[in-house]
Design an enzyme around this catalytic site. Sequence first.
Site, PDB file in Angstrom:
ATOM      1  N   ASP A 135       0.874  -1.181   0.000  1.00  0.00           N
ATOM      2  CA  ASP A 135       0.000   0.000   0.000  1.00  0.00           C
ATOM      3  C   ASP A 135       0.902   1.219   0.000  1.00  0.00           C
ATOM      4  OD1 ASP A 135      -1.800   2.079   0.465  1.00  0.00           O
ATOM      5  OD2 ASP A 135      -3.078   0.853   1.749  1.00  0.00           O
ATOM      6  N   ARG A 137      -0.040   4.427  -0.411  1.00  0.00           N
ATOM      7  CA  ARG A 137      -0.805   5.664  -0.272  1.00  0.00           C
ATOM      8  C   ARG A 137      -0.313   6.509   0.900  1.00  0.00           C
ATOM      9  NH1 ARG A 137      -6.746   3.128  -0.381  1.00  0.00           N
ATOM     10  NH2 ARG A 137      -5.599   1.603   0.881  1.00  0.00           N
TER      11      ARG A 137
END
Length: 214
Positions: A135, A137
Amino acid sequence: MPDFTAAATQRARVRVPLRFQDGYRADAELVTFHGLADGQEHVAVVLGDPAPGTTPLVRLHSECLTGDVFGSARCDCGPQLREAVERIAERGGVLLYLRQEGRGIGLYNKLDAYALQDQGLDTYAANAALGLPEDDRDYTAAAQMLTALGIGALDLLSNNPDKADQLRDLGIEVRDRVPTGVFATPDNVRYLRAKVLQTQHTLPLGDLAGLNVG
């Protein structure tokens, strides 16, 4: 995580009436920004009008071309977007539409990861097999957008504890994390289970138990 020192400012606001395929409609204001830390064209979708003294409901929604636009059943992004617009419009708040396709790895890489998932890897292992973060982000720009909108405290519409943790680290007060609905299908159940087991998303595993993996 980028240094959250520079303030973003509102660039423009424009009214956009929204209409979904099931007939649901909502009036929204779309807000663009100057000075976002990652240089991306993120958009705030302002919906409804919070009652005086209430906390706005906010969702950080990562762009998903396959789910949001084409209705892919391999994820739950499209149904989450539709649900979020209605729930935020009813209560008053903001949906931040963030240009973070594939948990930040981009569209082409996401599709490459899909091919590996078809060979048996889960969504996180597929990213790792490509040499990419599980991930990638970062929500610094989201915190900047909220600050530019005058939102320092909110209820977060999300099953993902990392979103709340990052916002708190960036100085945004997350008073409550409100779970989204469970939008499980035979095509996305393995994906949803991986989110629960590996990144502690608040989805009840019992609701996924009766579905066969497609």
